[in-house]
Scaffold this active site. Structure first.
Site, short mmCIF file in Angstrom:
data_model
loop_
_atom_site.label_atom_id
_atom_site.label_comp_id
_atom_site.label_asym_id
_atom_site.label_seq_id
_atom_site.Cartn_x
_atom_site.Cartn_y
_atom_site.Cartn_z
N SER A 149 0.69 -1.24 0.01
CA SER A 149 -0.03 0.11 -0.03
C SER A 149 0.81 1.28 -0.02
CB SER A 149 -0.99 0.02 1.15
OG SER A 149 -0.02 0.12 2.58
N GLY B 233 34.99 -12.92 29.87
CA GLY B 233 34.86 -13.70 30.98
C GLY B 233 35.34 -13.05 32.25
N SER C 139 -50.99 -45.41 43.92
CA SER C 139 -50.52 -46.13 45.27
C SER C 139 -48.94 -46.00 45.52
CB SER C 139 -50.92 -47.67 45.11
OG SER C 139 -52.31 -47.87 45.24
N ASP D 282 32.77 -6.91 24.72
CA ASP D 282 32.82 -7.53 26.09
C ASP D 282 31.97 -7.32 27.02
OD1 ASP D 282 34.31 -9.44 27.85
OD2 ASP D 282 34.83 -7.42 28.81
N ASP E 198 24.43 -17.44 61.62
CA ASP E 198 25.68 -18.00 61.71
C ASP E 198 25.43 -19.09 62.76
OD1 ASP E 198 26.66 -16.49 59.87
OD2 ASP E 198 27.87 -15.10 61.26
N GLU F 294 31.18 -8.37 33.60
CA GLU F 294 30.56 -9.06 34.66
C GLU F 294 30.74 -8.32 35.83
OE1 GLU F 294 31.00 -12.19 31.41
OE2 GLU F 294 32.40 -10.79 32.35
N HIS G 103 -48.18 -53.16 48.95
CA HIS G 103 -48.77 -53.77 47.78
C HIS G 103 -48.49 -53.48 46.37
CE1 HIS G 103 -51.45 -50.08 47.56
NE2 HIS G 103 -51.54 -50.65 46.34
N GLU H 34 26.30 -14.55 65.02
CA GLU H 34 25.21 -13.63 64.68
C GLU H 34 23.99 -14.45 64.63
OE1 GLU H 34 24.47 -10.93 60.57
OE2 GLU H 34 25.97 -12.82 60.76
N ASP I 235 -49.05 -51.30 55.25
CA ASP I 235 -48.88 -51.33 54.00
C ASP I 235 -47.72 -50.41 53.61
OD1 ASP I 235 -49.03 -51.47 51.09
OD2 ASP I 235 -50.92 -50.44 50.89
#
Length: 692
Positions: free
Chosen positions: A116, A154, A635, A132, A235, A135, A477, A226, A535
């Protein structure tokens, strides 16, 4: 030259970034065509992240980017959708910072255009880089307890002087485990005593001496391990002996000194977490001859009671309330025994006192009586169980809370050891009667108005009443001579024709046992019968029925209730009805409101033949009204009080349709078995059969 300058600016965010390549829309920068598409994916190496930096974006703009769009994913999860036109500064500040993978993760990009476009758009262009991942700075979960060192791809952890890296390569701890076996005396303290003990300590000290000796521990006055504000050990010091573990000990109060271990072999365990500046503990250990402890086993007392017992001394062990002696894994009924102290510091024989176990209660298999929050691990002394009924059509008969008693039984607060049961709610239809129909040519009953009414079609047509979820009652009956297991009853219906084919509303019930009252004379042939005394008959159903708004039991009446003259009740059935001066059995259940007649009226009985008048006994009553009566094939059906249209339940089954004049004689007087006379027989019979 301009492009090079731009890259220098874009890459300046990280000295460790490395340009890997470009990603752009098809036909860039001349513009993309309709129905163009692109799928792109790359992954970062371990310890690195991958990012995309868009420097140009010119796509067709649309609501929710449903026409042309760039979609970016991280590890398969959508993180950004782009369309329209964005300036370079906006891309840099709001878009590009989000187009980053997780460490070692993947980014993927997809582009599509539809048909379109009204003008040609240049598309997009960007470059992808790897960086890198630091961490130590960017990953709070790196796990290093002291020092973190980042390198490309690392990181590694290290420790302060005096600590070493644990086997997990993240936790710094101290070497504090020692084997002191063979020493008869010495000192043990927490790491760095009297200074603050080390973090992440996991110390174990082993002490072992001759078998006839025991170790005793003398703690110094300073004890500082502690503890949390609520008294839990953060601890902890634990002392493991041959007979069990002493502790954990923490806080500022030392263990009792001297602490007798009653063991010649002891392991001292001390653990600490990564925080705190507590000073720890110190104790001196030495040996002495073995004695037996004052407490033989937990949950008991020893008589005579002494702080310690010497070899050769005998005591009587008495279990605490709710506890019994366990011999070789089996609970006995005994609560005491005698035992002797040996030179090894052991009690022989030794039998623990265990909590009485009431066991899991014997609950019926019908699934109606239910327990709340209980299982086999919570059935000991003073444990509680709670009962409830799983259906609103039942009510709990008895206490809902039971406690495991010292006798080994579940006992209610009232002292009842019999467990509760769920009784069906009786005589309370959810749909109240609003009309006063007649059996003879009257109005039809509505489904749910008379939910206890049952239909019997063979061998002879009649009615019955449901009195609980396993039993029905009818006239003797009606079932006389019928084989016990051949009878079928139908409930939850008003249209008697709808039993011949599958109808979801109809409940078909098979009989398991038919019990005719022993006082009913079965030796009289039906055509010669002038006495219907007693009955009444009980029908035990082959299986429990599911109660609901269309099928509910009727209540039995109070014993010796008595019948009041002119008292208005309701009789119902599928029997003979009058239509345009002709008589025929009714397809639809009908009912009539009729009154109880006086004894004088009832004693004026009709004749069964010109010379034989019918017998009326104290086990019967009669009722009727002008133009209203029960009739042939009604009945066994119910006569209930109070009258249904009053809406003042619960309703009671006070009568069973038994006998009367022929309907076309228009006497409008029917005779009914007086149910109150048989309540004891009904309950005793059902109870006896249910237990057999």
């Amino acid at each position: 030259m301009l492009r090079l300058s731009l890259l220098v600016i874009l890459l300046s965010h990280s000295a460790c970034s490395m340009l890997l390549g470009w990603v752009e829309s098809p036909g860039y920068p001349s513009g993309y065509l309709p129905h163009a598409s692109l799928n792109w994916s790359r992954c970062a190496p371990k310890g690195h992240t991958l990012s995309i930096r868009l420097i140009h974006l010119d796509l067709e703009d649309s609501r929710d980017c449903e026409n042309d769009a760039v979609k970016v994913y991280s590890n398969g999860n959508l993180i950004y959708v782009l369309c329209g036109k964005r300036e370079f500064e906006e891309l840099q500040s709001t878009v590009n910072p989000l187009l980053v993978s997780s460490p070692g993760g993947c980014l993927s990009l997809s582009f599509h255009s539809d048909y379109s476009n009204t003008k040609r758009h240049t598309g997009f262009r960007g470059f992808y880089t790897v960086q890198d991942f630091n961490e130590c700075e960017d990953d709070p979960e790196n796990g290093c307890t002291q020092f973190c060192h980042n390198f490309i791809g690392g990181y590694h952890c290290s420790c302060r002087h005096g600590y070493h890296l644990g086997m997990d390569k993240h936790t710094c701890t101290v070497s504090c485990s020692k084997d002191l076996s063979g020493l008869n005396k010495g000192d043990i303290s927490s790491p760095s005593w009297p200074g603050s003990y080390a973090e992440n300590a996991n110390c174990q000290y082993t002490l072992s001496v001759e078998a006839h000796l025991q170790l005793e521990l003398h703690f110094s006055g300073v004890f500082d391990v502690e503890q949390s504000p609520d008294g839990q050990c953060i601890d902890a010091l634990r002392i493991e002996t041959l007979s069990g573990t002493l502790g954990p000990f923490c806080g500022d109060s030392p263990p009792p000194s001297p602490l007798l271990t009653h063991s010649h072999h002891v392991k001292i365990h001390f653990t600490s977490d990564g925080f705190g500046t507590n000073n720890g503990f110190s104790f001196h250990f030495k040996t002495r001859g073995k004695v037996c402890p004052a407490v033989v086993t937990s949950h008991s007392t020893a008589t005579p009671h002494k702080p310690e017992h010497h070899p050769g001394q005998t005591v009587t062990v008495t279990c605490d309330l709710g506890h019994v002696v366990n011999i070789q894994g089996i609970q006995t009924l005994s609560t005491e025994y005698e035992t002797t102290c040996l030179s090894t510091g052991q009690w022989v024989p030794y039998h623990p006192c265990e909590s009485v176990n009431c066991g899991y209660p014997d609950i019926p298999e019908d699934g109606i009586l239910q327990l709340v929050g209980s299982d086999n691990s919570h059935t000991q002394f003073e444990d509680q169980i709670h009962f409830y009924c799983s259906s609103k059509y039942y009510t709990l008969d008895g206490d809902d809370t039971y406690t495991c008693s010292a006798s080994g039984e579940w006992v209610s607060s009232g002292g009842d050891s019999k467990l509760p049961k769920c009784n069906p709610v009786c005589g309370m239809p959810e749909k109240e009667s609003v009309s006063a129909g007649r059996i003879l040519g009257g109005q039809n009953a509505v489904l749910g108005e008379i939910p206890w009414q049952l239909l019997i079609k063979r061998p002879s047509r009649g009615g019955a009443s449901l009195i609980n979820d396993r039993w029905a009652v009818t006239a003797a009956h009606v079932v006389e001579g019928v084989e016990e297991t051949s009878l079928q009853l139908y409930g939850g219906l008003v249209d008697g024709k709808k039993t011949s084919y599958a109808v979801s509303d109809v409940v078909v019930m098979d009989s398991e046992k038919i019990i005719i009252h022993p006082g009913y004379d079965t030796s009289i042939p039906p055509e010669r019968r002038t006495n219907f005394d007693n009955d009444i008959a009980l029908i035990r159903l082959a299986s429990r029925v599911n109660l609901g708004p269309k099928l509910l039991p009727i209540c039995l009446p109070p014993v010796n209730r008595g019948m009041v003259e002119n008292e208005q009740g309701t009789v119902s059935g599928w029997g003979i009805t009058e239509v345009r001066n002709t008589f025929a059995k009714s397809r639809i259940l009908k009912y009539a409101h009729i009154g109880v007649y006086s004894l004088d009226v009832c004693r004026d009985t009709p004749y069964s033949s010109p010379n034989n008048r019918m017998t009326f006994t104290d086990n019967m009553f009669c009722a009727g009204a002008e133009g209203k009566d029960s009739c042939q094939q009604d009945s066994g059906g119910p006569f209930v009080l109070p009258m249904l249209s009053t809406g003042s339940g619960p309703y009671n089954l006070v009568g069973i349709v038994s006998w009367g004049s022929r309907c076309n004689e228009r006497k409008f007087k029917g005779y009914y078995t007086k149910v109150e006379k048989y309540v004891h027989w009904i309950k005793e019979t059902m109870d006896k059969v249910d237990k057999s």
